[in-house]
Design a protein around this motif. Structure first.
Motif: not given
Length: 452
Positions: A258-261, A263-264, A371, A378, A382, A384, A386
């Protein structure tokens, strides 16, 4: 830990080791975060997310002498059972693949500027039509954006060069195939990951080498291959001592999909010492394990068997051919001589790469990744923008060579074993080490032609 506590050591002492392998010479700041890595070691992390030091038993850091010889932990010594790895027989293990001028994400100093006109920073949206290319959603980690409406506007057929076919590989041992792969890698005609196995990437490399040199290479003539290896720097195998810096990392426990993960994470670095070492020596990770049975790659001082990739290819590239039919990138000098070739993943029937001529716009080493779901398709839920940090396990690996067609580029990969064997979403995907070597020989303005 007070600084004076690192001046005397017993078997129970702990020392703080920097990622460069040195003993930390100051007391860590009280506000510094103390964490545990995936192997349970205590690490000190600064506000940027960089590992400042790793706690390590003193008797693991310092070598032992006298009769207390432990071949898997002590400093460099000849390895029993590997007489061919004697330092008197051929040169010792190579240094870092990338030299002093390039820092990969296996060390924390990602924000320092690189010399010259090669940049290492998050790539601005303007260069890529609003975003860098997006990796494959199906788990292939291919990194490229789709053409508008899924149709390539420059879809005319452009035939690629024709090479004389290579001699078929006979019944060769794994060591003999490795010797062949190492020779081709040293010559700049990459077989992809060195794994001791036959495959199309080896055949393509032989054909390109023959086209460049005008010679015929018999891959089944072991004596000839060994002589060529000797002249190019020594035998295929050598030894390498795992350093404290190698063991310290920094590493990440895993790379989420997952790209949000993603990005963290503070960086998209390697997940283990063995993954880092396999990439350092251009090797398949499983093959590196196979030739070092029972070895713990996390212990500093361990002596391992690796391949000797020799000196990096040098030269000045004037033109690049991205041969979609051969799944290979061909690099030519100003005289039209083929000087290097690399297996590549280039487009697919559903998401083709462009045809015709484009140019290199700019080169970034250790690029960040943006991203943008409004520009790319998409990923997951996600919606937004990133920002992903640099690292060899990032969507575009350790190199981005931007092309004049927006969203397209030549780049590295987090999965080198799939290069030349899978398709990408339009971009040109190479192993990180091949992309780096090509980037070092390339500059803005170089033409890139997509051929079939």
């Amino acid at each position: 830990m007070p600084a004076f506590a690192q001046q005397r050591y017993s078997s129970a002492d702990t020392v703080l080791i920097t990622p460069n392998g040195d003993i930390l010479d100051y007391v860590p700041d009280a506000g510094m975060r103390v964490m545990r890595d995936n192997r349970g070691r205590t690490v000190y992390v600064d506000d940027w997310g960089n590992v400042v030091a790793t706690a390590m038993p003193a008797n693991r850091y310092f070598a032992r002498g006298g009769d207390d010889y432990r071949p898997r932990r002590d400093r460099y010594r000849a390895v029993p059972g590997y007489p061919e790895t004697s330092p008197d027989y051929f040169p010792p293990a190579p240094e870092s693949d990338y030299g002093d001028e390039l820092t990969t994400s296996s060390v924390p100093e990602m924000r320092e500027a690189l010399p010259g006109d090669i940049e290492r920073q998050t790539l601005p949206d303007a260069d890529f039509g609003g975003s860098q290319p997006l990796p494959d959603l199906n788990g292939n980690d291919d990194s490229a954006a789709l053409p508008e409406n899924g149709i390539d506007p420059n879809a005319e057929y452009v035939p690629g060069p024709k090479f004389e076919p290579a001699t078929a590989l006979g019944k060769l041992s794994s060591a003999e195939i490795t010797a062949l792969q190492v020779f081709l890698d040293r010559e700049g005609f990459s077989p992809g990951v060195i794994d001791g196995k036959k495959g199309s990437n080896v055949i393509k490399a032989i054909e390109a080498w023959q086209n460049s040199t005008g010679e015929t290479l018999d891959p089944n003539n072991a004596d000839d291959i060994l002589e060529r290896l000797r002249l190019s720097g020594g035998m295929a195998f050598t030894t390498y001592e795992i350093s404290a810096a190698d063991a310290a990392g920094p590493y990440v426990a895993s790379i989420p999909s997952d790209y949000a993960e993603k990005a963290a994470l503070p960086h998209l670095s390697f997940t283990s010492t063995i993954e880092m070492l396999a990439e350092k020596f251009h090797m398949d990770e499983a093959y590196l394990k196979d030739i070092n049975p029972g070895v713990d790659f996390t212990i500093p001082g361990t002596i391992i068997k690796v391949v000797d990739t020799g000196e990096k290819k040098t030269g000045k590239v004037a033109k690049i051919l991205a041969d979609k039919g051969r799944k290979q990138v061909l690099a030519y000098d100003e005289n039209g001589t083929l000087i290097a070739a690399y297996p590549a993943s280039i487009g697919s029937a559903d998401t083709p790469s462009p045809s015709g001529l484009v140019t290199v716009e700019r080169i970034a080493l250790n690029p960040g990744y943006t991203y943008n779901p409004k520009i790319n398709f998409q990923q997951g839920a996600n919606n937004k923008v990133l920002t992903l940090q640099p690292g060899p396990n990032g969507p575009v690996g350790t190199v981005w060579i931007a092309l004049s067609k927006p969203t397209y580029g030549i780049h590295g990969t987090p999965d080198p074993s799939k290069i030349g064997k899978t398709q990408s979403h339009g971009c040109i995907r190479l192993t990180n080490w091949d992309a780096t070597e090509l980037a070092k020989m390339t500059s803005a303005g170089v033409t890139v032609e997509f051929v079939d």
